[in-house]
Write an enzyme that holds these catalytic residues in place. Sequence first.
Site, PDB file in Angstrom:
ATOM      1  N   SER A  96       0.762  -1.248  -0.190  1.00  9.09           N
ATOM      2  CA  SER A  96       0.065  -0.041   0.009  1.00  9.09           C
ATOM      3  C   SER A  96       0.792   1.176  -0.015  1.00  9.09           C
ATOM      4  CB  SER A  96      -0.792  -0.084   0.970  1.00  9.09           C
ATOM      5  OG  SER A  96      -0.180   0.059   2.508  1.00  9.09           O
ATOM      6  N   ASP A 139      -4.377   8.963   9.512  1.00 11.96           N
ATOM      7  CA  ASP A 139      -4.158   7.593  10.252  1.00 11.96           C
ATOM      8  C   ASP A 139      -2.721   7.449  11.044  1.00 11.96           C
ATOM      9  OD1 ASP A 139      -2.477   7.074   8.109  1.00 11.96           O
ATOM     10  OD2 ASP A 139      -3.763   5.438   7.217  1.00 11.96           O
ATOM     11  N   HIS A 166       0.091   6.018   6.756  1.00 15.22           N
ATOM     12  CA  HIS A 166       0.252   6.102   5.241  1.00 15.22           C
ATOM     13  C   HIS A 166       0.688   7.421   5.012  1.00 15.22           C
ATOM     14  CE1 HIS A 166      -1.969   2.367   5.487  1.00 15.22           C
ATOM     15  NE2 HIS A 166      -1.491   1.990   4.312  1.00 15.22           N
TER      16      HIS A 166
END
Length: 243
Positions: free
Chosen positions: A62, A211, A214
């Site tokens: 990711s 978050d 990321h």
Amino acid sequence: MTSRRAFAVLAALTLLSACSLRNVACGRPVPPPQTDQAAVPPSPSGESGEAPTFKIAFLGDSLTAGLNLLSQQAYPALIQEMFGAEGYDQIESVNAGISGDTSAGGRRRIDQTLEPGVRILVLALGANDALRGLGTQQTHDNLKAIIDTARGKGVRVALCGMEAPTNLGPDYRDAFRGVFVQLAREYRADVKFVPFLLEGVAGHPELNQADGIHPNEQGAKVIAALLYPTLRTIVDELGGGGQ
């Protein structure tokens, strides 16, 4: 590793695992490898004596896919822009990042990633291996197999290191870090090594999404700036400059 960076790495790896175990990217369907045509120019047809497209494939999770970012905001697309700004007009980034992927997953799909025209492979896997506490020998063997496959096809490799979460203890963390160092030594003649993909990003809230894990658009720019000099060196060594 500083305590702030260690905490950030642990938090990042924890969320990466949560995404992969649900087979979704944090509540969203897992996207296919991103090669947005708006961000990546089409390959030249070769009908007018044009130089062939020089592709750089990015095999990752990711962090590479650009979770919650537009495809043109992910670091592979930003690297293509950086090449273009310096006159390397035949460079094309191929984003083969899949959220939640492991080194084993990358090993399974390396052949399809090395599509025609790929001259450089950026190998940015391992974070989810550490999160799951997989044996470091497994990670080593999978990454080695990926490197060997690329080398067998005449593709140069840039290996990006990753850190293990602190809750697995210092022995595992050292062994995990050692996987990348060992591979860099084994292939020192033809593999470029970037010790930590998130260097300068992990532990910096302003460079991460809400978050805290990321990279946001600015964080992706830091990663691109970190990798670009290494990739430009390889491109120049292979005669892929468009200047």
